[in-house]
Motif scaffolding. Structure first.
Motif, PDB file in Angstrom:
ATOM      1  N   MET A   1      33.169 -26.842  47.447  1.00 23.02           N
ATOM      2  CA  MET A   1      33.662 -26.428  46.938  1.00 23.02           C
ATOM      3  C   MET A   1      34.858 -26.984  46.330  1.00 23.02           C
ATOM      4  O   MET A   1      35.086 -27.931  47.403  1.00 23.02           O
ATOM      5  CB  MET A   1      34.310 -25.215  48.281  1.00 23.02           C
ATOM      6  N   LEU A   2      35.827 -26.802  45.724  1.00 24.58           N
ATOM      7  CA  LEU A   2      37.022 -28.214  44.752  1.00 24.58           C
ATOM      8  C   LEU A   2      37.955 -27.326  45.843  1.00 24.58           C
ATOM      9  O   LEU A   2      38.594 -26.845  45.863  1.00 24.58           O
ATOM     10  CB  LEU A   2      36.476 -28.079  43.502  1.00 24.58           C
ATOM     11  N   ASP A   3      38.878 -28.416  46.189  1.00 19.72           N
ATOM     12  CA  ASP A   3      40.211 -29.286  46.710  1.00 19.72           C
ATOM     13  C   ASP A   3      40.432 -29.446  45.171  1.00 19.72           C
ATOM     14  O   ASP A   3      40.656 -30.567  44.740  1.00 19.72           O
ATOM     15  CB  ASP A   3      40.121 -29.567  47.284  1.00 19.72           C
ATOM     16  N   TYR A   4      42.050 -29.206  45.068  1.00 15.45           N
ATOM     17  CA  TYR A   4      42.794 -28.862  43.983  1.00 15.45           C
ATOM     18  C   TYR A   4      44.096 -29.650  45.093  1.00 15.45           C
ATOM     19  O   TYR A   4      44.836 -28.980  45.860  1.00 15.45           O
ATOM     20  CB  TYR A   4      43.659 -28.328  43.376  1.00 15.45           C
ATOM     21  N   LYS A   5      45.456 -30.534  44.701  1.00 15.18           N
ATOM     22  CA  LYS A   5      46.238 -31.299  44.459  1.00 15.18           C
ATOM     23  C   LYS A   5      46.646 -31.240  43.637  1.00 15.18           C
ATOM     24  O   LYS A   5      46.227 -30.681  41.923  1.00 15.18           O
ATOM     25  CB  LYS A   5      46.541 -32.329  45.570  1.00 15.18           C
ATOM     26  N   GLU A   6      48.719 -30.120  43.400  1.00  8.65           N
ATOM     27  CA  GLU A   6      49.171 -30.792  42.474  1.00  8.65           C
ATOM     28  C   GLU A   6      49.354 -31.970  41.884  1.00  8.65           C
ATOM     29  O   GLU A   6      49.835 -32.168  42.852  1.00  8.65           O
ATOM     30  CB  GLU A   6      50.795 -29.683  42.222  1.00  8.65           C
ATOM     31  N   LYS A   7      49.534 -31.811  40.376  1.00 14.87           N
ATOM     32  CA  LYS A   7      49.992 -33.092  40.462  1.00 14.87           C
ATOM     33  C   LYS A   7      51.601 -33.041  39.070  1.00 14.87           C
ATOM     34  O   LYS A   7      51.637 -32.179  38.436  1.00 14.87           O
ATOM     35  CB  LYS A   7      49.462 -33.713  39.351  1.00 14.87           C
ATOM     36  N   THR A   8      52.348 -33.814  38.984  1.00 15.30           N
ATOM     37  CA  THR A   8      53.387 -33.437  38.440  1.00 15.30           C
ATOM     38  C   THR A   8      52.952 -35.003  37.032  1.00 15.30           C
ATOM     39  O   THR A   8      53.063 -36.246  37.614  1.00 15.30           O
ATOM     40  CB  THR A   8      55.275 -33.990  38.382  1.00 15.30           C
ATOM     41  N   VAL A   9      53.556 -35.322  35.865  1.00 18.91           N
ATOM     42  CA  VAL A   9      53.125 -35.884  34.961  1.00 18.91           C
ATOM     43  C   VAL A   9      53.981 -35.616  33.592  1.00 18.91           C
ATOM     44  O   VAL A   9      54.630 -34.785  33.899  1.00 18.91           O
ATOM     45  CB  VAL A   9      52.021 -35.272  34.001  1.00 18.91           C
TER      46      VAL A   9
END
Length: 75
Positions: free
Chosen positions: A1-9
């Motif tokens: 399972m892939l885990d994601y995090k928010e990223k601001t660019v």
């Protein structure tokens, strides 16, 4: 399972020439020939210790101000 995090660019929306005040956006062809310089001055620098030095120049202003010293070669 892939885990994601928010990223601001941050993305460049446009650039204004510091000399002539012309503005451009990345959608315009000329944008990719602009010169942007940004650095932190070192110890005992003529710009002052630790000062941030920056400039953005459009191609026309770059040629008019530094043209005599630019090395332009064919690929």
């Amino acid at each position: 399972m892939l885990d994601y995090k928010e990223k601001t660019v941050l993305e460049i929306a446009g650039c204004t020439c510091d000399r002539c005040r012309q503005r451009t956006t990345p959608d315009e062809f000329e944008f990719h020939e602009w010169l942007s310089v940004n650095f932190v001055a070192g110890f005992d620098s003529i710009f002052g210790d630790g000062n941030v030095v920056s400039i953005d120049l459009c191609p026309r202003c770059l040629q008019e101000t530094l043209g005599n010293w630019l090395h332009i070669t064919h690929p």
